[in-house]
Motif scaffolding. Structure first.
Motif, PDB file in Angstrom:
ATOM      1  N   ARG A 131      -3.458  36.245  52.043  1.00  0.00           N
ATOM      2  CA  ARG A 131      -3.208  34.811  52.167  1.00  0.00           C
ATOM      3  C   ARG A 131      -1.726  34.459  52.220  1.00  0.00           C
ATOM      4  N   HIS A 132      -0.849  35.461  52.377  1.00  0.00           N
ATOM      5  CA  HIS A 132       0.592  35.187  52.383  1.00  0.00           C
ATOM      6  C   HIS A 132       1.025  34.518  53.679  1.00  0.00           C
ATOM      7  N   LEU A 143     -11.450  34.432  44.322  1.00  0.00           N
ATOM      8  CA  LEU A 143     -11.010  34.297  45.703  1.00  0.00           C
ATOM      9  C   LEU A 143     -11.770  33.176  46.415  1.00  0.00           C
ATOM     10  N   TRP A 149     -10.299  29.884  45.475  1.00  0.00           N
ATOM     11  CA  TRP A 149      -9.017  29.659  46.150  1.00  0.00           C
ATOM     12  C   TRP A 149      -9.250  29.118  47.552  1.00  0.00           C
ATOM     13  N   LYS A 180       1.364  30.300  44.913  1.00  0.00           N
ATOM     14  CA  LYS A 180       0.754  30.986  43.761  1.00  0.00           C
ATOM     15  C   LYS A 180       0.385  32.423  44.094  1.00  0.00           C
ATOM     16  N   THR A 181       0.112  32.707  45.377  1.00  0.00           N
ATOM     17  CA  THR A 181      -0.234  34.079  45.770  1.00  0.00           C
ATOM     18  C   THR A 181       1.010  34.930  45.978  1.00  0.00           C
TER      19      THR A 181
END
Length: 449
Positions: free
Chosen positions: A367-368, A401, A404, A422-423
């Protein structure tokens, strides 16, 4: 209204039907589609016998509104074809006529006789194991009725006088909610092993109980399904699991040893990991609810859930041998599908989305930066997200997950940036960016001397 049970029974073995007059049954022409009535009246007007038969009569007697209408007649397929320009002959194993009215199709079949009989040079062919290979033997309505699979499907509604002809005491079984095969169950299952799947499907759909003699041979004869072409079994899978009673159907199939004949690797995975069965049940519960709410469903999602545990198991084995995660997932998917195709075919229109749903399971944890936005825009994202939630619910992976991704979908731009931060993602690189416009190059001016 007089109970159907009060109708006088005919002696056992006698082929004469119990005639239930219109005043003693609830089936009305209001239950019958205009298209089916047109077929019935045209056959009757041409001098042929014309009956509605099977599930539509059964459902009407149960107080349900029939959806599909099948017609039985003494007219041959060629004679039916001559009566209806909007029709076509189909099938080799069973020759029938489809009469089309817009989107509605009325199926017309000719009364069939005993397999060993010979009529009009048509001979029924059977394999050494008893499987009926071809059955175009014409006969009488009495023979046709006793050739049908279940007593509750051997009910004929006459358009001539609106009576119901009951050849196998099906009205009695409807009132006692019993599903009973006509004839010797061993022989009937060997003629067509798909009848075992039909028994489970009808029992689940109608909340009926299988009679003891109908139930007993299934455990032993379940492997006969391996003789059935994968394409035909895929059609049966759709009927079993896409009608709103999938969870009960799955449990009955598993009980009788039939599920493993359709999805062998899924059954093996359930024996190795408890979460595999819980995942399938959760997927079926979700699908049943969507169907009840008239929301869209796709076989691709159910197939992805059924076969995910085998894919995950094979992927883990390949990774332990040193293969990177993504290639291992792709190789595992191919191996599972190759084996599955030997049992039930999977058309590409479902197979390709199924693969996408699996491959997205590896992308959802990434998820970046821009990855979260790119994954969310994938055409199969929603189905992959739903499978992720079910995997967490079944206990395959820890919860978190899924929450999220729920928050990411529901959040505004500020909330989405906060979630990515946050990730550990780079806030400067997140979010979809527009591609720079290419400047149009002008041709150099030509100068004249």
């Amino acid at each position: 209204m007089k109970s159907l049970l009060e109708s006088k029974k005919h002696p056992e073995g006698e082929q004469k039907p119990r005639i239930i007059p219109r005043a003693e049954h609830p089936v009305s022409r209001q239950h019958i589609s205009d298209a089916a009535l047109k077929v019935l009246y045209r056959l009757d007007g041409a001098g042929f016998d014309a009956f509605l038969v099977g599930g539509c009569i059964r459902d009407a007697l149960l107080g349900l509104m029939p959806k599909d209408f099948d017609v039985a007649t003494n007219a041959t397929p060629e004679q039916v074809r001559e009566l209806f320009r909007n029709s076509r002959l189909i099938g080799r194993r069973f020759r029938i006529v489809h009469v089309r009215f817009g989107r509605e199709v009325i199926e017309v079949t000719t009364f069939r006789g005993k397999p060993q009989d010979e009529h009009d040079n048509h001979i029924a062919q059977q394999s050494d194991a008893g499987l009926l290979l071809r059955d175009n033997v014409w006969g009488s309505i009495e023979e046709d009725a006793l050739r049908r699979d279940f007593t509750v499907n051997a009910l004929y509604y006459s358009i001539a006088d609106f009576s119901i002809h009951d050849f196998a005491d099906g009205a009695h079984d409807i009132e006692t909610r019993t599903l009973r095969l006509i004839g010797d169950p061993q022989t009937r299952y060997r003629e067509d092993p798909v009848r075992m799947l039909r028994a489970v499907r009808f029992a689940s759909k109608l909340d009926f109980t299988l009679s003891p003699e109908t139930e007993a041979p299934i455990y032993e004869l379940a492997p006969l399904l391996l003789q059935i072409p994968p394409a035909r079994l895929f059609d049966e899978v759709l009927k079993l699991f896409m009608a709103g009673h999938g969870l009960m159907t799955f449990r009955m199939l598993s009980h009788y040893g039939l599920f493993g004949m359709l999805f062998p690797e899924a059954e093996e995975a359930m024996a190795d990991a408890a979460w595999a069965e819980q995942l399938i049940e959760a997927a079926l519960t979700n699908t049943d609810k969507r169907i009840a709410d008239s929301r869209p469903v796709t076989p691709a999602f159910l197939l992805a859930a059924f076969l995910w545990a085998p894919v995950a198991h094979r992927q883990a084995q390949l990774e332990s041998d040193g293969m990177p995660a993504i290639p291992a997932l792709q190789a595992a998917a191919q191996q599972v599908i190759s084996r599955q195709l030997q049992h039930t075919s999977i058309p590409k229109r479902f197979g390709m989305p199924m693969r996408d749903i699996w491959e997205l399971q590896a992308r959802l944890p990434q998820r970046h930066g821009k990855r979260a936005f790119q994954t969310r825009e994938h055409p199969r994202f929603r189905a992959a997200y739903d499978l992720l939630l079910l995997r967490e619910q079944a206990g395959e992976i820890p919860r978190g997950l899924g929450d999220w991704w729920t928050a990411f979908q529901d959040g505004d731009e500020h909330e989405q940036r906060r979630l990515i931060q946050k990730t550990g993602g780079d806030p400067a690189s997140q979010g979809p960016k527009k591609k720079p416009r290419k400047r149009r190059r002008r041709k150099p001016r030509q100068t004249t001397e």
